[in-house]
Write an enzyme that holds these catalytic residues in place. Sequence first.
Site, PDB file in Angstrom:
ATOM      1  N   LYS A   1       0.994  -1.128   0.034  1.00 33.35           N
ATOM      2  CA  LYS A   1       0.225  -0.286  -0.640  1.00 33.35           C
ATOM      3  C   LYS A   1       1.317   1.524  -0.127  1.00 33.35           C
ATOM      4  O   LYS A   1       0.688   1.810  -0.708  1.00 33.35           O
ATOM      5  CB  LYS A   1      -1.687   0.088   1.585  1.00 33.35           C
ATOM      6  CG  LYS A   1      -1.720  -1.116   1.185  1.00 33.35           C
ATOM      7  CD  LYS A   1      -3.434  -0.873   1.252  1.00 33.35           C
ATOM      8  CE  LYS A   1      -3.971  -2.089   0.456  1.00 33.35           C
ATOM      9  NZ  LYS A   1      -4.229  -3.374   1.579  1.00 33.35           N
TER      10      LYS A   1
ATOM     11  N   LYS B   1     -12.575  -8.382  -8.965  1.00 30.58           N
ATOM     12  CA  LYS B   1     -13.206  -7.672  -8.822  1.00 30.58           C
ATOM     13  C   LYS B   1     -12.922  -6.046  -9.489  1.00 30.58           C
ATOM     14  O   LYS B   1     -13.808  -5.412 -10.175  1.00 30.58           O
ATOM     15  CB  LYS B   1     -14.394  -7.450  -7.907  1.00 30.58           C
ATOM     16  CG  LYS B   1     -13.140  -7.028  -6.372  1.00 30.58           C
ATOM     17  CD  LYS B   1     -14.810  -6.940  -5.224  1.00 30.58           C
ATOM     18  CE  LYS B   1     -13.774  -7.171  -4.079  1.00 30.58           C
ATOM     19  NZ  LYS B   1     -12.703  -8.107  -4.378  1.00 30.58           N
TER      20      LYS B   1
ATOM     21  N   LYS C   1      -6.505 -12.822 -14.877  1.00 29.00           N
ATOM     22  CA  LYS C   1      -7.013 -13.463 -13.391  1.00 29.00           C
ATOM     23  C   LYS C   1      -8.027 -13.094 -12.772  1.00 29.00           C
ATOM     24  O   LYS C   1      -8.523 -11.793 -12.827  1.00 29.00           O
ATOM     25  CB  LYS C   1      -6.117 -12.955 -12.150  1.00 29.00           C
ATOM     26  CG  LYS C   1      -6.383 -13.845 -10.776  1.00 29.00           C
ATOM     27  CD  LYS C   1      -5.749 -13.284  -9.659  1.00 29.00           C
ATOM     28  CE  LYS C   1      -6.433 -13.972  -8.479  1.00 29.00           C
ATOM     29  NZ  LYS C   1      -5.632 -13.976  -6.973  1.00 29.00           N
TER      30      LYS C   1
HETATM   31  P1  ADP Z   1     -10.745  -9.643  -5.144  1.00 27.97           P
HETATM   32  O1  ADP Z   1      -9.399  -9.877  -5.996  1.00 27.97           O
HETATM   33  O2  ADP Z   1     -11.945 -10.032  -6.138  1.00 27.97           O
HETATM   34  O3  ADP Z   1     -11.104  -8.596  -5.187  1.00 27.97           O
HETATM   35  P2  ADP Z   1     -10.469 -11.017  -2.954  1.00 27.97           P
HETATM   36  O4  ADP Z   1      -8.922 -10.374  -2.582  1.00 27.97           O
HETATM   37  O5  ADP Z   1     -11.419  -9.812  -2.526  1.00 27.97           O
HETATM   38  O6  ADP Z   1     -10.890 -10.501  -4.691  1.00 27.97           O
HETATM   39  O7  ADP Z   1     -10.011 -12.312  -2.700  1.00 27.97           O
HETATM   40  C1  ADP Z   1     -10.906 -12.961  -1.522  1.00 27.97           C
HETATM   41  C2  ADP Z   1     -10.170 -14.368  -1.708  1.00 27.97           C
HETATM   42  O8  ADP Z   1     -10.629 -15.053  -3.050  1.00 27.97           O
HETATM   43  C3  ADP Z   1      -8.978 -14.726  -1.253  1.00 27.97           C
HETATM   44  O9  ADP Z   1      -9.010 -15.706  -0.936  1.00 27.97           O
HETATM   45  C4  ADP Z   1      -8.575 -14.839  -3.340  1.00 27.97           C
HETATM   46  O10 ADP Z   1      -7.754 -15.848  -2.897  1.00 27.97           O
HETATM   47  C5  ADP Z   1      -9.801 -15.390  -4.079  1.00 27.97           C
HETATM   48  N1  ADP Z   1      -9.553 -15.168  -4.792  1.00 27.97           N
HETATM   49  C6  ADP Z   1      -9.720 -13.959  -5.572  1.00 27.97           C
HETATM   50  N2  ADP Z   1     -10.031 -14.082  -6.899  1.00 27.97           N
HETATM   51  C7  ADP Z   1      -9.204 -15.718  -6.517  1.00 27.97           C
HETATM   52  C8  ADP Z   1      -9.090 -15.931  -8.596  1.00 27.97           C
HETATM   53  N3  ADP Z   1      -9.277 -15.129  -9.540  1.00 27.97           N
HETATM   54  N4  ADP Z   1      -9.009 -17.316  -8.196  1.00 27.97           N
HETATM   55  C9  ADP Z   1      -9.001 -18.095  -7.076  1.00 27.97           C
HETATM   56  N5  ADP Z   1      -9.078 -17.672  -5.671  1.00 27.97           N
HETATM   57  C10 ADP Z   1      -9.337 -16.592  -6.011  1.00 27.97           C
END
Ligand code: ADP
Length: 331
Positions: A112, A196, A193
């Site tokens: 960050k 959101k 990947k």
């Molecule tokens: P985002 O990337 O959408 O912001 P988060 O960081 O909130 O997702 O991730 C929440 C959980 O979901 C974490 O444990 C993360 O490892 C898992 N996760 C997020 N995106 C993926 C993905 N594309 N494939 C597998 N696991 C994921």
Amino acid sequence: MKTYLSGIQPSGRQHLGNYFGAIRRHIALQEAEGEKFYFIADYHALTTVQDPDVLREMVLEMAVTYLALGLDPERVTLFRQSDIPEVCELTWLLSCVTGTGLLERAHSYKDKLAHGIRTSVGLFTYPILMASDILAYDSDLVPVGKDQKQHVEMAQDMAGYFNNTYGEVFVRPEPLIPEDELFAKVPGVDGQKMSKSYGNAIWIFEEGKPLQKIVGKLVTDSRPPEEPKDASELLPFRFLELFCDAAELADWRERLARGGADAPGYGHLKMRVKEAMDEHFHAARVRRRELLADRGEIERILARGAETARARAVATRDRALRACGLRPRSS
Ligand code: ADP
Ligand code: TRP
């Protein structure tokens, strides 16, 4: 008997990456022998979400998502982090035995800073609150993704500092990191990947026309159906791998490799992706609607969870207070 504990960041609607990478694994663990504590980390969320209505909605959405997808509150103690104020007290006690150097080494904090994001004291001490969450319930195993491993190791360090100073109060936790890589990186509709923040996500509970539209966006090339293809290079097939059984996958693979007049086109693959999602999430969608129509039931589940969790946290807090020379309050 082992105690499992994990915290879930409330972050709004969840996508297929969240489901296969995290949620499904959490829910599967309810079959494991031992006690399971899962909480929605709303205190932690305050480091990023400062709109009260948005936060309330995110917490609700997360509880509904887990319950709709099969989390059984009879087998897992599901609660809201902020219903357990003892974790804030433990945070202070741990703060006083933890050097600032440990926190300065946290990857998430350093990232960050490197991105020029304004950091609050809350963000800096985030790992201490997380250590308190873990230590408050005498957790043995902490199922988390790779990105959270360092935070669990910091909780081990903090338990050690405290125990060395005051005697054995806290149980040393171990992180539980998924070994299979298959679901570790679910792709988004653009092949990157799924996340959101990349605008390439498919929401777990999307259905009907909007689902058809987003599945239609799965990136493909312009080769005609009759051209033989390696299924594993095709994005829609990678989605089928998430949902379909081995026999069906072998059949698609074979027909795609053979090519010719009756080979499936990309449209067929995408249609099957939508259908497979409809089958996989049908019961969860129904359950989600039921839960949303009865928010009181969600509150009751969280309140019951908090009662169980709090009894544990109060006992740990009192043990820690006594060890420091402060007066325990529950006895
Ligand atoms: P985002 O990337 O959408 O912001 P988060 O960081 O909130 O997702 O991730 C929440 C959980 O979901 C974490 O444990 C993360 O490892 C898992 N996760 C997020 N995106 C993926 C993905 N594309 N494939 C597998 N696991 C994921
Ligand atoms: N920091 C974790 C995450 O971002 C959430 C969390 C908070 C947590 N407290 C925890 C995870 C305790 C495991 C144990 O995903």
